[in-house]
Design a protein around this motif. Structure first.
Motif, PDB file in Angstrom:
ATOM      1  N   LYS A 108       0.926  -1.626  -0.183  1.00 23.24           N
ATOM      2  CA  LYS A 108       0.193   0.080  -0.366  1.00 23.24           C
ATOM      3  C   LYS A 108       0.817   1.669  -0.243  1.00 23.24           C
ATOM      4  O   LYS A 108       1.850   1.236   0.873  1.00 23.24           O
ATOM      5  N   LYS A 109       0.418   2.212  -0.633  1.00 20.10           N
ATOM      6  CA  LYS A 109       0.515   3.323  -0.903  1.00 20.10           C
ATOM      7  C   LYS A 109       1.007   4.119   0.773  1.00 20.10           C
ATOM      8  O   LYS A 109       0.469   4.333   1.684  1.00 20.10           O
ATOM      9  N   GLU A 110       2.097   4.724   1.058  1.00 20.19           N
ATOM     10  CA  GLU A 110       2.186   5.710   2.076  1.00 20.19           C
ATOM     11  C   GLU A 110       1.266   6.250   2.443  1.00 20.19           C
ATOM     12  O   GLU A 110       0.737   6.799   3.359  1.00 20.19           O
ATOM     13  N   GLU A 111       0.896   7.332   1.562  1.00 16.45           N
ATOM     14  CA  GLU A 111      -0.287   8.888   1.866  1.00 16.45           C
ATOM     15  C   GLU A 111      -0.966   7.627   1.790  1.00 16.45           C
ATOM     16  O   GLU A 111      -1.771   8.897   0.962  1.00 16.45           O
ATOM     17  N   GLY A 112      -1.167   6.568   1.276  1.00 12.37           N
ATOM     18  CA  GLY A 112      -2.387   6.343   0.653  1.00 12.37           C
ATOM     19  C   GLY A 112      -4.194   6.403   1.560  1.00 12.37           C
ATOM     20  O   GLY A 112      -3.961   6.943   2.753  1.00 12.37           O
ATOM     21  N   ARG A 113      -4.610   7.026   0.612  1.00 14.31           N
ATOM     22  CA  ARG A 113      -6.105   7.404   1.424  1.00 14.31           C
ATOM     23  C   ARG A 113      -6.922   5.814   2.080  1.00 14.31           C
ATOM     24  O   ARG A 113      -6.103   4.558   2.159  1.00 14.31           O
ATOM     25  N   VAL A 114      -7.981   5.956   3.240  1.00 15.63           N
ATOM     26  CA  VAL A 114      -8.377   5.296   4.001  1.00 15.63           C
ATOM     27  C   VAL A 114      -9.282   4.205   3.637  1.00 15.63           C
ATOM     28  O   VAL A 114     -10.199   4.051   4.152  1.00 15.63           O
ATOM     29  N   GLY A 115      -8.619   4.060   2.426  1.00 18.05           N
ATOM     30  CA  GLY A 115      -9.899   2.918   1.400  1.00 18.05           C
ATOM     31  C   GLY A 115     -10.986   3.496   1.289  1.00 18.05           C
ATOM     32  O   GLY A 115     -11.528   4.663   1.031  1.00 18.05           O
ATOM     33  N   THR A 162      -9.606 -10.073  -4.721  1.00 16.92           N
ATOM     34  CA  THR A 162     -10.608 -10.541  -3.703  1.00 16.92           C
ATOM     35  C   THR A 162     -10.295  -9.956  -2.353  1.00 16.92           C
ATOM     36  O   THR A 162     -11.578  -9.376  -1.590  1.00 16.92           O
ATOM     37  N   SER A 163      -8.592  -9.726  -2.243  1.00 13.84           N
ATOM     38  CA  SER A 163      -8.644  -8.587  -0.698  1.00 13.84           C
ATOM     39  C   SER A 163      -8.965  -7.415  -1.176  1.00 13.84           C
ATOM     40  O   SER A 163      -9.112  -7.045   0.086  1.00 13.84           O
ATOM     41  N   MET A 164      -8.835  -6.653  -2.202  1.00 17.88           N
ATOM     42  CA  MET A 164      -8.577  -5.161  -2.531  1.00 17.88           C
ATOM     43  C   MET A 164     -10.372  -5.662  -1.658  1.00 17.88           C
ATOM     44  O   MET A 164     -10.483  -4.924  -1.320  1.00 17.88           O
ATOM     45  N   ALA A 165     -10.817  -6.187  -2.630  1.00 18.01           N
ATOM     46  CA  ALA A 165     -12.755  -6.253  -2.310  1.00 18.01           C
ATOM     47  C   ALA A 165     -13.210  -6.225  -1.049  1.00 18.01           C
ATOM     48  O   ALA A 165     -13.642  -5.083  -0.655  1.00 18.01           O
ATOM     49  N   LEU A 166     -12.661  -6.981   0.014  1.00 16.02           N
ATOM     50  CA  LEU A 166     -12.681  -7.520   1.111  1.00 16.02           C
ATOM     51  C   LEU A 166     -12.169  -5.897   1.410  1.00 16.02           C
ATOM     52  O   LEU A 166     -12.948  -5.339   2.770  1.00 16.02           O
ATOM     53  N   MET A 167     -11.195  -5.610   1.619  1.00 13.69           N
ATOM     54  CA  MET A 167     -10.812  -4.593   2.413  1.00 13.69           C
ATOM     55  C   MET A 167     -10.634  -2.854   1.932  1.00 13.69           C
ATOM     56  O   MET A 167     -10.096  -2.274   1.940  1.00 13.69           O
ATOM     57  N   GLY A 168     -11.675  -3.121   0.711  1.00 13.65           N
ATOM     58  CA  GLY A 168     -12.060  -1.347   0.597  1.00 13.65           C
ATOM     59  C   GLY A 168     -10.993  -0.462  -0.774  1.00 13.65           C
ATOM     60  O   GLY A 168     -10.809   0.059  -0.625  1.00 13.65           O
ATOM     61  N   LEU A 169     -10.092  -1.838  -1.293  1.00 19.24           N
ATOM     62  CA  LEU A 169      -8.913  -1.015  -1.900  1.00 19.24           C
ATOM     63  C   LEU A 169      -8.868  -1.408  -3.455  1.00 19.24           C
ATOM     64  O   LEU A 169      -9.779  -2.266  -4.063  1.00 19.24           O
ATOM     65  N   THR A 170      -8.146  -0.423  -4.039  1.00 27.51           N
ATOM     66  CA  THR A 170      -8.401  -0.205  -5.263  1.00 27.51           C
ATOM     67  C   THR A 170      -7.213  -0.009  -5.724  1.00 27.51           C
ATOM     68  O   THR A 170      -6.107   0.168  -5.039  1.00 27.51           O
ATOM     69  N   GLU A 171      -7.068   0.322  -6.839  1.00 18.87           N
ATOM     70  CA  GLU A 171      -5.405  -0.293  -7.741  1.00 18.87           C
ATOM     71  C   GLU A 171      -4.689   1.401  -7.958  1.00 18.87           C
ATOM     72  O   GLU A 171      -3.972   0.963  -8.003  1.00 18.87           O
TER      73      GLU A 171
END
Lengths: 162, 77
Positions: A51-58, A124-133
């Motif tokens: 994940k990006k360090e400065e990433g948003r909170v999903g 699948t994990s991305m969807a579960l955790m609310g993460l996008t590309e």
């Protein structure tokens, strides 16, 4: 390397622990330096590593957002699986590694990219955790499911789950 | 053993996987037949370099030890 037999290394990084991630990238980078094709598949907690360090909170439901708020992820924020001691142990380990001129996890990831290691994020994990590309570092160029991983694993001799 | 190297890589103070990664990168810039000398003090290189060479098709020529300093030689194929 014109051998007919299958060669290559795949690593499933399931863990989001700093120590396990370091071990995974150490093996990945060594194998890549040995001329082997290397694929890393990041799933579940392992997504936190890329994940990006400065990433948003999903995105998504409050539960998904809460999960990303509690564990923001990013290579710099990971903790040791043991002796974290509220972050003191992890800070000490990073200091020791720097004293020994060992590359940081961020540097290991950049090195993996330079060496041509393929990094895949589990959709699948991305969807579960609310993460996008957009939530991942640019070295992660592929987003796929288990069939992609298994297909790679079948073509490889060394397949690790960390 | 006296070895003449075309290029020297100083990996003193570096640990696994750095000497191997740097060797791999240096060899990409070298011509077939040229010899690379790697100086290291992580003793893992004594096993790692022959292993690297055998899997990449390069030739491990040998090593010299002088105290903690290890010099290994590989020829690019």
């Amino acid at each position: 390397m014109a051998e007919e037999r299958k060669r290559g290394v795949t690593i499933v990084l399931f863990s989001g622990d700093l120590d396990r991630a370091l071990a995974a990238f150490n093996i990945a980078n060594t194998a890549a330096a040995m001329g082997l094709p290397v694929t890393m598949f990041f799933t579940f907690w392992g997504l936190g590593v890329i994940k990006k360090e400065e990433g948003r909170v999903g995105s998504g439901s409050w539960m998904k957002r809460a999960m990303n708020l509690i564990d923001r992820g990013g290579a710099k924020r990971l903790k040791l699986s043991r002796m974290n001691m509220g972050g003191v142990g992890t800070a000490m380990m990073k200091k020791l590694m720097a004293e020994h001129r060992m590359p940081s996890l961020g540097e290991m990831i950049a090195m993996a990219d330079q060496l041509g290691v393929r990094m895949l994020a589990c959709t699948t994990s991305m969807a579960l955790m609310g993460l996008t590309e957009k939530d991942f570092i640019p070295q992660v160029r592929e987003f796929a499911g288990a069939a992609t991983y298994v297909s790679n694993a079948l073509d490889s001799e060394v397949n690790l789950f960390i | 053993m006296v070895m003449k190297a075309d290029r020297t890589l100083d990996c003193v103070g570096l640990y696994c996987p750095m000497p191997i990664v740097k060797t791999s990168q240096a060899m990409m810039e070298m011509q077939p037949g040229e010899v690379l000398e790697v100086i290291a003090d992580d003793r893992g290189i004594k096993s790692d370099m022959p292993a690297w060479a055998s899997k990449t098709g390069n030739e491990f020529l040998g090593l010299k030890e002088d105290g903690d300093e290890i010099r290994v030689y590989v020829r690019k194929k």
